[in-house]
Write a protein that holds these residues in place. Structure first.
Motif, PDB file in Angstrom:
ATOM      1  N   THR A  38      -9.144   0.445  -2.203  1.00 32.55           N
ATOM      2  CA  THR A  38      -8.497   0.728  -0.918  1.00 32.55           C
ATOM      3  C   THR A  38      -9.354   0.288   0.266  1.00 32.55           C
ATOM      4  O   THR A  38      -9.152   0.731   1.383  1.00 32.55           O
ATOM      5  N   LEU A  43      -7.965   0.365   3.840  1.00 28.22           N
ATOM      6  CA  LEU A  43      -6.543   0.209   3.561  1.00 28.22           C
ATOM      7  C   LEU A  43      -5.856   1.551   3.332  1.00 28.22           C
ATOM      8  O   LEU A  43      -4.650   1.661   3.477  1.00 28.22           O
ATOM      9  N   THR A  66      -4.449   3.139   1.113  1.00 26.78           N
ATOM     10  CA  THR A  66      -3.605   3.262  -0.076  1.00 26.78           C
ATOM     11  C   THR A  66      -3.713   1.981  -0.901  1.00 26.78           C
ATOM     12  O   THR A  66      -3.906   0.895  -0.353  1.00 26.78           O
ATOM     13  N   GLN A  82       0.383  -1.771  -0.727  1.00 23.52           N
ATOM     14  CA  GLN A  82       0.451  -2.424   0.581  1.00 23.52           C
ATOM     15  C   GLN A  82       1.733  -3.252   0.660  1.00 23.52           C
ATOM     16  O   GLN A  82       2.107  -3.924  -0.302  1.00 23.52           O
ATOM     17  N   TYR A 131      -0.934  -7.880   5.103  1.00 18.41           N
ATOM     18  CA  TYR A 131      -0.871  -6.714   4.226  1.00 18.41           C
ATOM     19  C   TYR A 131      -1.126  -5.462   5.051  1.00 18.41           C
ATOM     20  O   TYR A 131      -2.059  -5.422   5.861  1.00 18.41           O
ATOM     21  N   SER A 132      -0.297  -4.454   4.852  1.00 22.65           N
ATOM     22  CA  SER A 132      -0.408  -3.194   5.568  1.00 22.65           C
ATOM     23  C   SER A 132       0.300  -2.123   4.756  1.00 22.65           C
ATOM     24  O   SER A 132       1.250  -2.418   4.041  1.00 22.65           O
ATOM     25  N   ASN A 133      -0.142  -0.869   4.885  1.00 18.90           N
ATOM     26  CA  ASN A 133       0.534   0.198   4.142  1.00 18.90           C
ATOM     27  C   ASN A 133       1.721   0.779   4.904  1.00 18.90           C
ATOM     28  O   ASN A 133       2.328   1.751   4.465  1.00 18.90           O
ATOM     29  N   ASN A 183      -4.714   2.665   8.819  1.00 18.43           N
ATOM     30  CA  ASN A 183      -3.857   1.585   8.325  1.00 18.43           C
ATOM     31  C   ASN A 183      -4.402   0.275   8.881  1.00 18.43           C
ATOM     32  O   ASN A 183      -3.751  -0.370   9.686  1.00 18.43           O
TER      33      ASN A 183
END
Length: 168
Positions: A109, A116, A118, A121, A145-147, A154
């Protein structure tokens, strides 16, 4: 439609399409992240003709791995699933544009200084490229990429790469 329902539907469509008896091509992407980490993306891609809806539209489904070798044991990797719509520009040489929303499941993560939060993503993908005479393709892509604010922080990150698709 709530985000988790749309994501579940997207995964179901991707899994069904990837199990269909269509030929898959190898796609290799080399690039860097927004954190200056080298990135290698290896996917198997399938393309589905959507010309009955629009004469220049296709659906591309890809699944594979994203490898991110980092500094001081900061390596990371992800399994990625990417459905993307492909629009043929009708230009000489077979130029196209792609846009898609997919997902990645990361081993760690963290990526360098990015938290990150999580392992899951979301993946937003934009790409442009050219079909080559021998059936392959050469393209450029930008992937974020993002949660999606599932959990904070985030930080997210981007991957910019040069891609080569080899028709198998």
């Amino acid at each position: 439609m709530p985000r988790h329902h749309a994501l579940g539907a997207g995964f179901a469509v991707a899994l069904l399409a990837l199990s269909a008896p269509a030929p898959a091509d190898l796609n290799v992407g080399l690039g860097y992240t927004s954190e200056s980490t080298p990135a290698l993306r290896l996917t198997l891609d399938q393309e589905f003709d959507l010309s009955r809806w629009h004469p220049r539209l296709d659906l591309r489904l890809a699944t594979g791995v994203l490898l991110l070798p980092g500094d001081d044991a900061d390596d990371n990797a992800a399994w990625v699933v990417t459905p993307a719509f492909r629009y043929d520009l009708g230009a000489p040489g077979g130029a196209y544009l792609e846009a898609g929303l997919g997902a990645g499941l990361f081993l760690e993560t963290r990526l360098e200084s990015r938290e990150l939060s999580t392992a899951f993503q979301f993946e937003n993908r934009l790409a442009a490229g050219w079909r080559l005479a021998h059936g392959g393709e050469l393209g450029l892509s930008a992937i974020h990429y993002s949660n999606g604010r599932i959990k904070r922080p985030n930080d997210g990150f981007e991957v910019y790469s040069l891609n080569y698709r080899l028709a198998l």
